[in-house]
Design an enzyme around this catalytic site. Structure first.
Site, PDB file in Angstrom:
ATOM      1  N   GLY A 100      24.842  54.943  59.689  1.00 14.61           N
ATOM      2  CA  GLY A 100      24.471  53.641  59.146  1.00 14.61           C
ATOM      3  C   GLY A 100      25.486  52.538  59.390  1.00 14.61           C
ATOM      4  O   GLY A 100      25.616  51.628  58.568  1.00 14.61           O
ATOM      5  N   SER A 101      26.182  52.570  60.543  1.00 17.74           N
ATOM      6  CA  SER A 101      27.137  51.479  60.785  1.00 17.74           C
ATOM      7  C   SER A 101      26.396  50.162  61.051  1.00 17.74           C
ATOM      8  O   SER A 101      26.870  49.087  60.665  1.00 17.74           O
ATOM      9  CB  SER A 101      28.103  51.811  61.928  1.00 17.74           C
ATOM     10  OG  SER A 101      27.435  51.827  63.162  1.00 17.74           O
ATOM     11  N   HIS A 132      18.724  49.251  70.247  1.00 15.52           N
ATOM     12  CA  HIS A 132      18.768  50.358  71.212  1.00 15.52           C
ATOM     13  C   HIS A 132      20.064  50.288  72.032  1.00 15.52           C
ATOM     14  O   HIS A 132      20.460  49.204  72.469  1.00 15.52           O
ATOM     15  CB  HIS A 132      17.548  50.285  72.141  1.00 15.52           C
ATOM     16  CG  HIS A 132      17.521  51.410  73.099  1.00 15.52           C
ATOM     17  ND1 HIS A 132      17.093  52.676  72.734  1.00 15.52           N
ATOM     18  CD2 HIS A 132      17.929  51.503  74.386  1.00 15.52           C
ATOM     19  CE1 HIS A 132      17.228  53.485  73.769  1.00 15.52           C
ATOM     20  NE2 HIS A 132      17.733  52.794  74.785  1.00 15.52           N
ATOM     21  N   ASN A 169      14.110  46.976  66.236  1.00 16.54           N
ATOM     22  CA  ASN A 169      14.935  48.159  66.526  1.00 16.54           C
ATOM     23  C   ASN A 169      16.150  47.724  67.326  1.00 16.54           C
ATOM     24  O   ASN A 169      16.101  46.730  68.048  1.00 16.54           O
ATOM     25  CB  ASN A 169      14.116  49.158  67.359  1.00 16.54           C
ATOM     26  CG  ASN A 169      14.884  50.426  67.658  1.00 16.54           C
ATOM     27  OD1 ASN A 169      15.595  50.944  66.794  1.00 16.54           O
ATOM     28  ND2 ASN A 169      14.757  50.930  68.867  1.00 16.54           N
ATOM     29  N   ARG A 182       3.701  63.019  62.356  1.00 19.39           N
ATOM     30  CA  ARG A 182       4.255  61.672  62.211  1.00 19.39           C
ATOM     31  C   ARG A 182       3.483  60.881  61.160  1.00 19.39           C
ATOM     32  O   ARG A 182       4.062  60.183  60.340  1.00 19.39           O
ATOM     33  CB  ARG A 182       4.230  60.929  63.557  1.00 19.39           C
ATOM     34  CG  ARG A 182       5.184  61.500  64.618  1.00 19.39           C
ATOM     35  CD  ARG A 182       6.492  61.943  64.023  1.00 19.39           C
ATOM     36  NE  ARG A 182       7.457  62.459  65.001  1.00 19.39           N
ATOM     37  CZ  ARG A 182       7.569  63.729  65.344  1.00 19.39           C
ATOM     38  NH1 ARG A 182       6.778  64.663  64.817  1.00 19.39           N
ATOM     39  NH2 ARG A 182       8.495  64.124  66.199  1.00 19.39           N
ATOM     40  N   MET A 234      16.087  57.707  64.246  1.00 18.77           N
ATOM     41  CA  MET A 234      15.852  58.484  65.455  1.00 18.77           C
ATOM     42  C   MET A 234      14.445  59.097  65.499  1.00 18.77           C
ATOM     43  O   MET A 234      14.267  60.243  65.932  1.00 18.77           O
ATOM     44  CB  MET A 234      16.917  59.582  65.590  1.00 18.77           C
ATOM     45  CG  MET A 234      18.345  59.051  65.585  1.00 18.77           C
ATOM     46  SD  MET A 234      18.635  57.784  66.841  1.00 18.77           S
ATOM     47  CE  MET A 234      18.879  58.811  68.278  1.00 18.77           C
TER      48      MET A 234
HETATM   49  C1  GRF Z   1      23.371  53.117  67.509  1.00 18.71           C
HETATM   50  O1  GRF Z   1      24.056  53.247  68.741  1.00 18.71           O
HETATM   51  C2  GRF Z   1      21.973  52.636  67.743  1.00 18.71           C
HETATM   52  O2  GRF Z   1      21.844  51.765  68.836  1.00 18.71           O
HETATM   53  C3  GRF Z   1      21.253  53.921  68.018  1.00 18.71           C
HETATM   54  O3  GRF Z   1      21.831  54.886  67.161  1.00 18.71           O
HETATM   55  C4  GRF Z   1      23.157  54.480  66.840  1.00 18.71           C
HETATM   56  C5  GRF Z   1      23.187  54.417  65.341  1.00 18.71           C
HETATM   57  O4  GRF Z   1      24.395  54.121  64.796  1.00 18.71           O
HETATM   58  N1  GRF Z   1      19.824  53.756  67.850  1.00 18.71           N
HETATM   59  P1  GRF Z   1      24.546  53.829  63.243  1.00 18.71           P
HETATM   60  O5  GRF Z   1      23.784  54.908  62.465  1.00 18.71           O
HETATM   61  O6  GRF Z   1      24.019  52.458  62.970  1.00 18.71           O
HETATM   62  O7  GRF Z   1      26.018  53.949  63.014  1.00 18.71           O
END
Ligand code: GRF
Length: 265
Positions: free
Chosen positions: A15-16, A159, A157, A110, A135
């Protein structure tokens, strides 16, 4: 004066990006507030980050639901409005050549999970749902119920690549292994495909001799934490417009694509 937007977030991991969005809401870079955070697994560490900020959280355990399709399909809690044929026509996640039994199992699992997601977020009257390291692919069942106006998409989203290169789960790894000299990240609206939706913003960084997957990921994440709040603020300010374009390709061929235009008000 526009009202601050109500933001929901879905995560799978640390969750960064969620933290970057919460920070931007707190210090006024986003005119909005994160009001609900959901995860697809009970181990998602970002859930704790949300709780520390007093944000409501929930988990829909996708793993358990997917296991349930394998072991006990008749017990799967499918919503009454599940319509396999309609979803099959709309979805662009699996190829039309895929085995129909597998496709059905995929969509059933889903939709069972997505019905729970919808149930959890509905009371929060969200303006925007952001996928922040979530994910899982969302099916048309979920997307249509959030995007009630198809000209005003409301699911974003982030990516880890410069789309349309390297959709899928390992954008930074793919960038490195391919020998790219530039990497980057993309914020886009979700459509029925995997990482194929209209692009809102992109940031790039150089890949230098001596870079590794780890150093590329580090550079990319730094840019993600800037780009995602900026794109969310464009949405909050009402500056994003979806426009359908038709391009002449020569030889009588045309191409249609919905693209995002950013206004300068
Ligand atoms: C990020 O690199 C994002 O682009 C990808 O997964 C990673 C998630 O990082 N979809 P975080 O959980 O937000 O730290």
């Amino acid at each position: 004066m526009k009202q601050p937007i109500r933001i929901g977030a879905l995560i799978s991991g640390g969750g960064s990006n969620l933290q970057a969005i919460i920070n931007a809401c707190t210090d006024g870079r986003i005119d909005g507030q994160v009001v609900i955070v959901g995860a697809d697994n009970p181990g998602a560490r970002g859930i704790e980050k949300a709780r520390q900020h007093g944000i409501a959280t929930f988990v829909v355990d996708y793993g358990a639901i997917i296991d349930g399709v394998r072991t006990n399909p008749e017990k799967l809690p499918l919503p009454a409005d599940f319509n396999f044929d309609e979803l099959l026509t709309k979805q662009a996640l699996l190829s039309s050549r895929s085995d129909l039994t597998k496709t059905r199992a995929f969509l059933m699992s889903r939709v069972a999970a997505e019905a729970q997601l919808l149930h959890a977020v509905r009371p929060y009257a969200l303006d925007l749902l952001v996928l922040a390291g979530f994910m899982r692919n969302l099916s048309p069942y979920f997307i249509d119920r959030v995007n009630t106006d198809s000209d005003r998409p409301r699911i974003m989203n982030i990516h880890p690549s410069l789309l349309p290169a390297f959709g899928g789960t390992d954008g930074y790894g793919d960038t490195f292994r391919y020998g790219c000299k530039v990497g980057g990240c993309t914020v886009h609206f979700i459509d029925y495909g995997e990482d194929t939706g209209p692009i809102i913003g992109q940031r790039a960084f150089p890949v230098l001799p001596g870079d590794s997957i780890d150093s590329i990921r580090k550079k990319g994440l730094q840019l993600e934490w800037e780009l995602y709040p900026e794109c969310i603020q464009l949405f909050a300010a009402g500056r994003l417009k979806l426009v359908k374009k038709t391009y002449e390709l020569g030889g009588g061929r045309t191409m249609e694509r919905k693209v995002v235009e950013i206004s300068f008000i």
